[in-house]
Design a protein around this motif. Sequence first.
Motif, PDB file in Angstrom:
ATOM      1  N   LYS A 129       0.848  -1.191   0.000  1.00 48.33           N
ATOM      2  CA  LYS A 129       0.000   0.000   0.000  1.00 48.33           C
ATOM      3  C   LYS A 129       0.883   1.240   0.000  1.00 48.33           C
ATOM      4  CE  LYS A 129      -3.840  -2.173   2.494  1.00 48.33           C
ATOM      5  NZ  LYS A 129      -4.770  -2.069   3.656  1.00 48.33           N
ATOM      6  N   LYS A 163      -2.805   9.029 -10.090  1.00 47.03           N
ATOM      7  CA  LYS A 163      -3.864   8.324 -10.816  1.00 47.03           C
ATOM      8  C   LYS A 163      -3.279   7.545 -11.988  1.00 47.03           C
ATOM      9  CE  LYS A 163      -7.928   7.242 -12.531  1.00 47.03           C
ATOM     10  NZ  LYS A 163      -8.815   6.239 -11.906  1.00 47.03           N
ATOM     11  N   SER A 166      -1.115   4.640 -10.871  1.00 48.40           N
ATOM     12  CA  SER A 166      -1.909   3.550 -10.300  1.00 48.40           C
ATOM     13  C   SER A 166      -2.419   2.615 -11.394  1.00 48.40           C
ATOM     14  CB  SER A 166      -3.085   4.105  -9.487  1.00 48.40           C
ATOM     15  OG  SER A 166      -4.104   4.628 -10.332  1.00 48.40           O
ATOM     16  N   LYS A 170      -1.489  -1.278 -11.478  1.00 44.32           N
ATOM     17  CA  LYS A 170      -2.548  -2.292 -11.442  1.00 44.32           C
ATOM     18  C   LYS A 170      -2.360  -3.346 -12.532  1.00 44.32           C
ATOM     19  CE  LYS A 170      -7.581  -2.759 -11.162  1.00 44.32           C
ATOM     20  NZ  LYS A 170      -8.874  -2.018 -11.153  1.00 44.32           N
ATOM     21  N   ALA A 176      -1.733  -4.466  -5.351  1.00 43.04           N
ATOM     22  CA  ALA A 176      -1.157  -3.223  -4.834  1.00 43.04           C
ATOM     23  C   ALA A 176      -2.204  -2.113  -4.759  1.00 43.04           C
ATOM     24  CB  ALA A 176       0.015  -2.780  -5.706  1.00 43.04           C
ATOM     25  N   THR A 177      -1.963  -1.174  -3.876  1.00 36.08           N
ATOM     26  CA  THR A 177      -2.842  -0.009  -3.702  1.00 36.08           C
ATOM     27  C   THR A 177      -1.994   1.254  -3.715  1.00 36.08           C
ATOM     28  OG1 THR A 177      -4.322  -1.322  -2.289  1.00 36.08           O
ATOM     29  CG2 THR A 177      -4.584   1.071  -2.241  1.00 36.08           C
ATOM     30  N   LEU A 178      -2.388   2.216  -4.555  1.00 33.03           N
ATOM     31  CA  LEU A 178      -1.683   3.494  -4.653  1.00 33.03           C
ATOM     32  C   LEU A 178      -2.713   4.614  -4.702  1.00 33.03           C
ATOM     33  CD1 LEU A 178       0.760   5.368  -5.202  1.00 33.03           C
ATOM     34  CD2 LEU A 178       0.623   4.694  -7.612  1.00 33.03           C
ATOM     35  N   VAL A 179      -2.727   5.473  -3.684  1.00 32.76           N
ATOM     36  CA  VAL A 179      -3.722   6.543  -3.591  1.00 32.76           C
ATOM     37  C   VAL A 179      -3.064   7.838  -3.127  1.00 32.76           C
ATOM     38  CG1 VAL A 179      -5.659   4.999  -3.072  1.00 32.76           C
ATOM     39  CG2 VAL A 179      -4.275   5.932  -1.199  1.00 32.76           C
ATOM     40  N   PRO A 222      -7.128  -2.407  -2.979  1.00 35.11           N
ATOM     41  CA  PRO A 222      -6.615  -2.215  -4.338  1.00 35.11           C
ATOM     42  C   PRO A 222      -7.627  -1.604  -5.297  1.00 35.11           C
ATOM     43  CG  PRO A 222      -5.895  -4.340  -3.485  1.00 35.11           C
ATOM     44  CD  PRO A 222      -6.856  -3.782  -2.487  1.00 35.11           C
ATOM     45  N   GLN A 224      -9.486   0.720  -4.832  1.00 36.28           N
ATOM     46  CA  GLN A 224      -9.519   2.171  -4.636  1.00 36.28           C
ATOM     47  C   GLN A 224      -8.290   2.867  -5.221  1.00 36.28           C
ATOM     48  OE1 GLN A 224     -10.231   1.586  -0.250  1.00 36.28           O
ATOM     49  NE2 GLN A 224     -11.704   3.244  -0.563  1.00 36.28           N
ATOM     50  N   SER A 225      -7.395   2.117  -5.804  1.00 40.88           N
ATOM     51  CA  SER A 225      -6.180   2.712  -6.354  1.00 40.88           C
ATOM     52  C   SER A 225      -6.502   3.850  -7.313  1.00 40.88           C
ATOM     53  CB  SER A 225      -5.354   1.648  -7.087  1.00 40.88           C
ATOM     54  OG  SER A 225      -4.546   0.926  -6.196  1.00 40.88           O
ATOM     55  N   GLY A 226      -5.718   4.911  -7.213  1.00 41.87           N
ATOM     56  CA  GLY A 226      -5.891   6.061  -8.084  1.00 41.87           C
ATOM     57  C   GLY A 226      -6.789   7.134  -7.523  1.00 41.87           C
TER      58      GLY A 226
END
Length: 238
Positions: A129, A163, A166, A170, A176-179, A222, A224-226
């Motif tokens: 994350k 964004k 991400s 993905k 993975a999660t990127l926010v 994941p 929610q990524s972006g």
Amino acid sequence: MSEVLIIGGSGAIATALIHHYGANGKGVTALSRQLRPGWAEGMNWLNWHSVDEQDTTALEAVLAQCFSSSPALIYLCQGWLHSDQMLPEKAISQLTEVQLQQALTVNLFSPARYLQLMMPYLFKLAAVKVLVLSAKVGSITDNQLGGWYSYRASKAALNMLVKTASIELKRRNKTATLVTVHPGTTASDLSAPFQANVPAGQLQHPANTARRLADVAAVVQPEQSGLLLNWDGQVLPF
């Protein structure tokens, strides 16, 4: 073994995050241009790396060392709003190339550089994350007040950067999660000149901000990524 990696470790929120995770038994690694601070003396669970991000060779070596322990959670905490000579612009007539360049350098170019160098590691880390500290004022949709040209523009650009990254992440790592995350108005040097204008109850102590960010990190997924998330986990508009 460090479970949490904090980049930009010398700021108020980053420092609070270090203390929060250390108090909860997590190993922490922090990266900063600053030397290891005195308050970190005796914190054997904290690895501190002083590195100039413009020194690519040194930065790559430090990141390789950091990712050898497979951190599960990463924060990018870079942020710049003002200096004694440059306050947020109230009108476009006050906008200067120097101030815009400074905002972009810290708020956009620095996290972009780290994401670029970290991406090969993020492709391979299961369930990693990454939370990038942004700002609600970087939301184009939410902007009803105007002003703060360089800060707003740099944070809006950061939201787009994350964004876009991400989507790439993905494709290679669906776990993975990127926010980006708005931490809320926090008592710090960044907000100091403007705290008097913050409505009662909205100004947060850094320790409380760290706890709220940790709560978001614990539940973000994941899918929610972006997204640009608020300090309470709610989605903010771009």
